[in-house]
Motif scaffolding. Structure first.
Motif, PDB file in Angstrom:
ATOM      1  N   PHE A  89       0.828  -1.201   0.000  1.00  0.00           N
ATOM      2  CA  PHE A  89       0.000   0.000   0.000  1.00  0.00           C
ATOM      3  C   PHE A  89       0.866   1.257   0.000  1.00  0.00           C
ATOM      4  CE2 PHE A  89      -2.137   3.451   2.229  1.00  0.00           C
ATOM      5  CZ  PHE A  89      -3.280   3.597   1.445  1.00  0.00           C
ATOM      6  N   ASP A  90       1.897   1.289   0.841  1.00  0.00           N
ATOM      7  CA  ASP A  90       2.765   2.460   0.924  1.00  0.00           C
ATOM      8  C   ASP A  90       3.422   2.742  -0.418  1.00  0.00           C
ATOM      9  OD1 ASP A  90       4.254   4.563   2.250  1.00  0.00           O
ATOM     10  OD2 ASP A  90       5.973   3.221   2.226  1.00  0.00           O
ATOM     11  N   THR A  91       3.854   1.692  -1.096  1.00  0.00           N
ATOM     12  CA  THR A  91       4.510   1.858  -2.391  1.00  0.00           C
ATOM     13  C   THR A  91       3.559   2.445  -3.421  1.00  0.00           C
ATOM     14  OG1 THR A  91       6.040   0.031  -1.976  1.00  0.00           O
ATOM     15  CG2 THR A  91       5.614   0.608  -4.276  1.00  0.00           C
ATOM     16  N   VAL A  92       2.354   1.882  -3.530  1.00  0.00           N
ATOM     17  CA  VAL A  92       1.385   2.366  -4.513  1.00  0.00           C
ATOM     18  C   VAL A  92       0.955   3.796  -4.180  1.00  0.00           C
ATOM     19  CG1 VAL A  92      -0.911   1.995  -5.479  1.00  0.00           C
ATOM     20  CG2 VAL A  92       0.606   0.040  -5.093  1.00  0.00           C
ATOM     21  N   ALA A  93       0.753   4.085  -2.901  1.00  0.00           N
ATOM     22  CA  ALA A  93       0.341   5.428  -2.494  1.00  0.00           C
ATOM     23  C   ALA A  93       1.415   6.454  -2.838  1.00  0.00           C
ATOM     24  CB  ALA A  93       0.038   5.450  -0.998  1.00  0.00           C
ATOM     25  N   MET A  94       2.681   6.125  -2.552  1.00  0.00           N
ATOM     26  CA  MET A  94       3.762   7.053  -2.869  1.00  0.00           C
ATOM     27  C   MET A  94       3.919   7.210  -4.376  1.00  0.00           C
ATOM     28  SD  MET A  94       5.962   9.156  -1.731  1.00  0.00           S
ATOM     29  CE  MET A  94       6.008   8.745   0.016  1.00  0.00           C
ATOM     30  N   GLY A  95       3.762   6.130  -5.121  1.00  0.00           N
ATOM     31  CA  GLY A  95       3.829   6.223  -6.575  1.00  0.00           C
ATOM     32  C   GLY A  95       2.739   7.112  -7.139  1.00  0.00           C
ATOM     33  N   ALA A  96       1.523   6.988  -6.609  1.00  0.00           N
ATOM     34  CA  ALA A  96       0.413   7.828  -7.060  1.00  0.00           C
ATOM     35  C   ALA A  96       0.672   9.292  -6.713  1.00  0.00           C
ATOM     36  CB  ALA A  96      -0.889   7.356  -6.434  1.00  0.00           C
ATOM     37  N   MET A  97       1.251   9.537  -5.531  1.00  0.00           N
ATOM     38  CA  MET A  97       1.517  10.918  -5.124  1.00  0.00           C
ATOM     39  C   MET A  97       2.568  11.564  -6.022  1.00  0.00           C
ATOM     40  SD  MET A  97       3.161  12.467  -1.634  1.00  0.00           S
ATOM     41  CE  MET A  97       4.809  12.298  -2.336  1.00  0.00           C
ATOM     42  N   THR A  98       3.683  10.855  -6.267  1.00  0.00           N
ATOM     43  CA  THR A  98       4.727  11.439  -7.102  1.00  0.00           C
ATOM     44  C   THR A  98       4.259  11.601  -8.543  1.00  0.00           C
ATOM     45  OG1 THR A  98       5.699   9.235  -7.430  1.00  0.00           O
ATOM     46  CG2 THR A  98       6.604  10.585  -5.661  1.00  0.00           C
ATOM     47  N   ASP A  99       3.439  10.669  -9.026  1.00  0.00           N
ATOM     48  CA  ASP A  99       2.883  10.800 -10.372  1.00  0.00           C
ATOM     49  C   ASP A  99       2.005  12.051 -10.460  1.00  0.00           C
ATOM     50  OD1 ASP A  99       2.280   9.262 -13.061  1.00  0.00           O
ATOM     51  OD2 ASP A  99       0.335   9.946 -12.300  1.00  0.00           O
ATOM     52  N   GLY A 100       1.156  12.256  -9.455  1.00  0.00           N
ATOM     53  CA  GLY A 100       0.289  13.433  -9.458  1.00  0.00           C
ATOM     54  C   GLY A 100       1.071  14.726  -9.342  1.00  0.00           C
ATOM     55  N   LEU A 101       2.108  14.742  -8.471  1.00  0.00           N
ATOM     56  CA  LEU A 101       2.929  15.943  -8.329  1.00  0.00           C
ATOM     57  C   LEU A 101       3.638  16.276  -9.637  1.00  0.00           C
ATOM     58  CD1 LEU A 101       4.573  15.459  -4.810  1.00  0.00           C
ATOM     59  CD2 LEU A 101       2.885  17.190  -5.456  1.00  0.00           C
ATOM     60  N   ASN A 102       4.153  15.259 -10.306  1.00  0.00           N
ATOM     61  CA  ASN A 102       4.836  15.511 -11.571  1.00  0.00           C
ATOM     62  C   ASN A 102       3.888  16.102 -12.605  1.00  0.00           C
ATOM     63  OD1 ASN A 102       7.114  15.258 -13.463  1.00  0.00           O
ATOM     64  ND2 ASN A 102       5.885  13.661 -14.419  1.00  0.00           N
ATOM     65  N   ARG A 103       2.682  15.558 -12.680  1.00  0.00           N
ATOM     66  CA  ARG A 103       1.715  16.084 -13.646  1.00  0.00           C
ATOM     67  C   ARG A 103       1.271  17.497 -13.277  1.00  0.00           C
ATOM     68  NH1 ARG A 103       0.224  11.751 -16.878  1.00  0.00           N
ATOM     69  NH2 ARG A 103       0.770   9.714 -15.995  1.00  0.00           N
ATOM     70  N   LEU A 104       1.204  17.796 -11.983  1.00  0.00           N
ATOM     71  CA  LEU A 104       0.801  19.126 -11.539  1.00  0.00           C
ATOM     72  C   LEU A 104       1.869  20.168 -11.822  1.00  0.00           C
ATOM     73  CD1 LEU A 104      -1.110  21.036  -9.946  1.00  0.00           C
ATOM     74  CD2 LEU A 104       0.056  20.252  -7.861  1.00  0.00           C
ATOM     75  N   PHE A 105       3.145  19.814 -11.548  1.00  0.00           N
ATOM     76  CA  PHE A 105       4.205  20.810 -11.620  1.00  0.00           C
ATOM     77  C   PHE A 105       4.914  20.862 -12.968  1.00  0.00           C
ATOM     78  CE2 PHE A 105       3.865  20.423  -7.002  1.00  0.00           C
ATOM     79  CZ  PHE A 105       3.902  21.760  -6.631  1.00  0.00           C
ATOM     80  N   SER A 106       4.843  19.811 -13.763  1.00  0.00           N
ATOM     81  CA  SER A 106       5.588  19.780 -15.024  1.00  0.00           C
ATOM     82  C   SER A 106       4.755  20.340 -16.164  1.00  0.00           C
ATOM     83  CB  SER A 106       6.043  18.346 -15.337  1.00  0.00           C
ATOM     84  OG  SER A 106       6.922  17.884 -14.347  1.00  0.00           O
ATOM     85  N   ASN A 107       4.254  21.537 -15.981  1.00  0.00           N
ATOM     86  CA  ASN A 107       3.495  22.215 -17.034  1.00  0.00           C
ATOM     87  C   ASN A 107       3.432  23.692 -16.686  1.00  0.00           C
ATOM     88  OD1 ASN A 107       0.821  22.940 -15.648  1.00  0.00           O
ATOM     89  ND2 ASN A 107       1.047  20.742 -15.181  1.00  0.00           N
TER      90      ASN A 107
END
Length: 358
Positions: free
Chosen positions: A214-232
Motif C-alpha cells: 500500500f505504501d509503495t502504490v500510495a507514494m507512486g500515485a503521489m509522485t505521479d500526481g505531483l509531476n503532472r501538476l508541476f511539469s506544465n
C-alpha cells in the motif's frame, strides 16, 4: 563482487548460481538489482508501468559558497530541478548534485553541448545563491517512468527497492521507499526466526509484501500526481500550485508535517522512556511513544529476542542498554559499540546496520 546469473528455487532452499559458476544454497534470495531486474524476470513476475517522456539529467556541481546541508527543488515547466547537498570538496570547495528533469526530446541536444555551454544552461536553473559554479563530473541522462511489480515475492525470492517499484524523483522518495523495504523485510525475517519458521516460504514473505504494497502504490500515485501538476505551465494550475506552496510556507505546523513525510519520519517525536532491567540484567522493557520511523520499528521488533551488549556500561554480565535519540530534521541514532545477538545469530550486528543512519 560476482553477480548472480540465475537461481533455482526448491522446497528447502534456493540454489544461487553466480556468474563465475559457483553455487550457493540459501533460505532466501533478495533481488535488489534495479528496475530492469533480471531476477524478477526469471521469476516470471510481471511489471506494470509507463514512461513520462522525461529524463533526469544528473551531474555533480561545485560551488564557492556552502550549502549548509539544504536541498532545493525548483519547479519548471519541463519538470523539477533538484539541488542536493554533498560533502565539501572539489575545486571551489563545496559540492552538490543535481537532478534536472527535462523533456526527453530536449536531452540529446543538451548533452551534445560543449562543457561551457551546458554549464551555462545549468546556471540559469541553478541560480547564483551559491556563487560561481563548475562541473565536477560528466553529465548523463536517465529516462524517467513509473513502475510496480505485480507481486513483491515469490517462493524464496523477495523484491526490494527499484526491482519492486520505480517512482518519479520529484519528491526524492525513491531512497526512502527502498529503506522502508529493507526495514520491513528484515523485520519479517527476524519475526520468522523468532518463531522457528522458514523465512523463505511464501506464507512468511506475504507479511513483507502486505507491509509494503500500500505504501509503495500510495507514494507512486503521489509522485505521479505531483509531476503532472508541476511539469506544465498551464495558468490555472500554476496559480493553484503557487497559492498552495505559499500557504504551506505560512503554516508552520503543516510545513513540519510535509518535512516529516519527505524525511520518511511518520512521528514528530521519538521518546525513549525508562529502561527497566529485569532479573539477569536483561533488557526487559523499552517504552516508546510514537515510534513511527520504520527503522526504529524494525529495532523494536527485534528487541524481544535480542540482547544488547555494552561493555562500556560496566558490570560483568550486564547485557545492557542501547541509547537512542531522534529529532526532526536530524535523524540521530546513537547505537555504536553495540553487538546484537538473536536466535541463530541472524541479527549479529543488526542494530548498527539498521539504525546507524547519520
Amino acid at each position: 563482487p560476482v553477480g548472480v546469473r540465475r537461481f533455482e528455487s526448491g522446497d528447502e532452499a534456493v540454489e544461487i548460481v553466480f556468474a563465475d559458476g559457483a553455487r550457493e544454497p540459501a533460505a532466501l534470495l533478495v533481488a535488489a538489482d534495479g528496475a530492469r531486474s533480471r531476477l524478477r524476470e526469471q521469476a516470471g513476475i510481471g511489471w506494470v508501468g509507463w514512461e513520462y517522456g522525461q529524463s533526469g539529467i544528473v551531474a555533480t556541481i561545485g560551488h564557492e559558497r556552502p550549502h549548509h546541508g539544504r536541498a532545493l527543488e525548483h519547479f519548471l515547466p519541463s519538470g523539477p530541478f533538484a539541488i542536493l547537498p554533498l560533502a565539501d570538496g572539489g575545486r571551489l570547495g563545496h559540492r552538490s548534485s543535481i537532478v534536472w528533469t527535462e523533456r526527453s526530446g530536449n536531452v540529446a541536444p543538451l548533452l551534445s553541448l560543449d562543457p561551457d555551454d551546458i554549464l551555462a544552461e545549468i546556471e540559469t536553473r541553478f541560480g547564483l545563491e551559491l556563487g560561481e559554479i563548475s562541473l565536477e563530473s560528466p553529465v548523463s541522462a536517465h529516462p524517467l517512468g513509473f513502475g510496480v511489480a505485480r507481486r513483491f515475492v515469490d517462493e524464496r525470492l523477495a523484491l526490494l527497492g527499484d526491482a519492486a517499484h520505480l517512482i518519479h524523483p520529484i519528491a526524492g522518495q525513491g531512497l526512502n521507499l527502498g529503506l522502508k523495504d529493507v526495514a520491513a523485510l528484515a523485520e519479517t525475517i527476524v519475526d520468522a526466526a523468532r518463531l522457528g519458521l522458514d523465512p523463505g516460504t511464501r506464507d512468511v514473505l506475504a507479511d513483507y509484501e502486505k507491509a509494503r504494497r500500500f505504501d509503495t502504490v500510495a507514494m507512486g500515485a503521489m509522485t505521479d500526481g505531483l509531476n503532472r501538476l508541476f511539469s506544465n505551465d498551464v495558468t490555472p494550475l500554476r496559480l493553484a500550485r503557487d497559492f498552495g506552496l505559499g500557504l504551506v510556507d505560512r503554516l508552520p505546523g503543516l510545513k513540519r508535517f510535509f518535512i516529516r513525510e519527505a524525511a520518511g519520519i511518520a512521528a514528530e517525536h521519538l521518546d525513549i522512556g525508562e529502561k527497566v532491567m529485569t532479573e539477569g540484567h536483561r533488557l526487559g522493557a523499552l517504552q516508546v511513544r510514537e515510534a513511527g520511523h520504520d527503522g526504529f520499528g524494525l529495532f523494536l521488533g527485534a528487541l524481544d529476542q535480542c540482547q544488547l551488549q555494552r561493555p562500556d556500561l560496566g558490570g560483568e554480565g550486564v547485557d545492557g542498554i542501547a541509547h537512542i535519540e531522534a529529532e526532526i530534521g536530524r535523524d540521530l541514532v546513537v547505537a555504536r559499540a553495540c553487538r546484537v545477538e538473536a536466535s541463530g545469530g541472524i541479527a549479529d550486528h543488526f542494530l548498527e546496520a539498521a539504525l546507524d543512519i547519520h
